[in-house]
Scaffold this motif. Structure first.
Motif, PDB file in Angstrom:
ATOM      1  N   ILE A   1       0.828  -1.203   0.000  1.00  0.00           N
ATOM      2  CA  ILE A   1       0.000   0.000   0.000  1.00  0.00           C
ATOM      3  C   ILE A   1       0.864   1.254   0.000  1.00  0.00           C
ATOM      4  O   ILE A   1       0.637   2.192  -0.766  1.00  0.00           O
ATOM      5  CB  ILE A   1      -0.943  -0.012   1.216  1.00  0.00           C
ATOM      6  N   ILE A   2       1.877   1.267   0.848  1.00  0.00           N
ATOM      7  CA  ILE A   2       2.734   2.446   0.950  1.00  0.00           C
ATOM      8  C   ILE A   2       3.553   2.642  -0.323  1.00  0.00           C
ATOM      9  O   ILE A   2       3.724   3.765  -0.806  1.00  0.00           O
ATOM     10  CB  ILE A   2       3.650   2.327   2.186  1.00  0.00           C
ATOM     11  N   SER A   3       4.062   1.541  -0.905  1.00  0.00           N
ATOM     12  CA  SER A   3       4.896   1.662  -2.096  1.00  0.00           C
ATOM     13  C   SER A   3       4.112   2.145  -3.302  1.00  0.00           C
ATOM     14  O   SER A   3       4.638   2.881  -4.137  1.00  0.00           O
ATOM     15  CB  SER A   3       5.551   0.312  -2.417  1.00  0.00           C
ATOM     16  N   LEU A   4       2.839   1.755  -3.425  1.00  0.00           N
ATOM     17  CA  LEU A   4       2.047   2.146  -4.583  1.00  0.00           C
ATOM     18  C   LEU A   4       1.236   3.407  -4.334  1.00  0.00           C
ATOM     19  O   LEU A   4       1.159   4.287  -5.199  1.00  0.00           O
ATOM     20  CB  LEU A   4       1.108   1.005  -4.985  1.00  0.00           C
ATOM     21  N   GLU A   5       0.607   3.522  -3.157  1.00  0.00           N
ATOM     22  CA  GLU A   5      -0.336   4.605  -2.899  1.00  0.00           C
ATOM     23  C   GLU A   5       0.203   5.687  -1.970  1.00  0.00           C
ATOM     24  O   GLU A   5      -0.415   6.746  -1.848  1.00  0.00           O
ATOM     25  CB  GLU A   5      -1.627   4.037  -2.319  1.00  0.00           C
ATOM     26  N   GLY A   6       1.298   5.418  -1.274  1.00  0.00           N
ATOM     27  CA  GLY A   6       1.866   6.418  -0.389  1.00  0.00           C
ATOM     28  C   GLY A   6       1.339   6.300   1.040  1.00  0.00           C
ATOM     29  O   GLY A   6       0.351   5.608   1.322  1.00  0.00           O
TER      30      GLY A   6
END
Length: 376
Positions: A218-223
């Motif tokens: 989630i963090i890698s794709l959406e921040g």
């Protein structure tokens, strides 16, 4: 010695509270999973029932698929309820300061519950976000590991976007085919295009929700900001829930004290002379209050669940900020985080949420009193 005793009492209450919250959450998590899947899977022309969702989860993940995201739910509930009851106790202590009786009005409980709900939403939203992604993945077909490795092996740079994500190779091949008519003076044009996330996701197609379920993905794709997606709807939901829950509970508590004082002779002059209500009565009142609060706030719960179900890569969020994109809908919908397309489905799964919140509140309060009787 007195300080040591105070620390022991605090630790005992904390252990009893955490254990009761974990028990209530684990007991009602299947109901929460069914409610969430009905909310995110329903449409204006598609009416899902619990039996359909249950068959879907069993066919994809088995019976244990109903417990997907249980760990996130437990951590979120412990932190969220800790903040809710902590803020409520602080505010009610301020209200009772200077009074002769240990008494809180229903209106004061309502205001304290609203303030406590706002802070609860801020703390528990990231945990609920990860829980929802895991619940949706339990009812979705996942690509096999061999297929993912084969696709990523053809283009290693794509793995930088997100671990475990299988891009749309058909769209990618069509895009490369269109570029094949260009001059090949720059032999690295294909590799350069692969560096752009909108090309890696398949010419603008965002990944499916079951492909983005772990916190790292989630963090890698959406921040990082994606973990608090749906915060507006969550704040409104928890403010309504907290206010209705505590005011209803306080109203029922006062009614039970008045009922208990009827048979007392002489008639008590204060609430302290009546004494506390029984743990069973307090648990029933909490369960009933939880069901009422769930019904009052369910529309915003649906709005939050459906907003968290949307996968939005970082570059799309950046484009919206640069273009100052204005969300559609009336001003109330924009403030509360409700999508106009969800107007007709905001109350899907309300019976499941009422049952889940009522049973969870009854279990948490009852097991808390039971644990204190055994620990103290």
């Amino acid at each position: 010695m007195e300080e040591l005793l105070n620390h022991h009492m605090f630790a005992t209450h904390a252990i009893a509270a955490a254990g009761s919250v974990a028990l209530g959450t684990a007991l009602t998590h299947p109901l929460d999973s069914l409610k969430t899947l009905i909310q995110v899977g329903s449409g204006s022309s598609q009416q899902l029932v619990a039996a359909q969702v249950l068959d879907r989860v069993r066919s994809v993940s088995g019976s244990f698929g109903l417990y997907s995201g249980l760990g996130w739910s437990i951590f979120g509930r412990i932190s969220g309820l800790g903040v809710r009851f902590g803020i409520y106790e602080l505010l009610t202590a301020f209200y009772k300061d200077g009074r002769n009786e240990d008494y809180v009005h229903v209106s004061e409980a309502l205001l304290a519950g609203i303030a406590a709900g706002a802070l609860e939403a801020l703390v528990s939203t990231p945990f609920e976000f990860c829980k929802l992604r895991a619940q949706v993945a339990s009812a979705s077909h996942l690509p096999t590991s061999s297929t993912v490795k084969e696709i990523l092996g053809t283009s290693p740079i794509m793995s930088k976007l997100q671990r475990g994500y299988a891009p749309d190779t058909k769209a990618w091949e069509n895009t490369v085919g269109l570029l094949s008519t260009l001059s090949n003076k720059n032999s690295k044009i294909v590799g350069a295009l692969k560096e752009y996330p909108w090309m890696m996701t398949g010419s603008g197609r965002t990944p499916f929700i079951y492909e983005v379920k772990g916190p790292l993905n989630i963090i890698s794709l959406e921040g990082w900001h994606a973990l608090w997606r749906g915060l507006r709807a969550g704040i409104v939901r928890d403010c309504i829930f907290g206010g209705v829950f505590f005011s209803s509970w306080q109203f029922l508590h006062i009614a039970m004290l008045d009922w208990k004082a009827i048979d007392m002779d002489p008639q008590p002059s204060s609430a302290e002379e009546i004494g506390p209500v029984s743990p069973l009565a307090a648990s029933i009142a909490a369960g009933f209050s939880g069901s009422i609060a769930a019904a009052a706030s369910h529309g915003f719960d649906t709005a939050k669940s459906r907003s968290q179900c949307i996968v939005m890569p970082k570059y799309i969020s950046m484009e919206r900020r640069l273009l100052r994109w204005k969300p559609p809908g009336f001003w109330l919908e924009r403030v509360a985080g409700i999508s106009p397309s969800d107007r007709n489905i905001l109350f899907r799964g309300i019976s499941l949420r009422m049952a889940r919140c009522g049973l969870a509140s009854f279990t948490i309060v009852g097991s808390y009193f039971l644990a204190l009787d055994h620990l103290l």
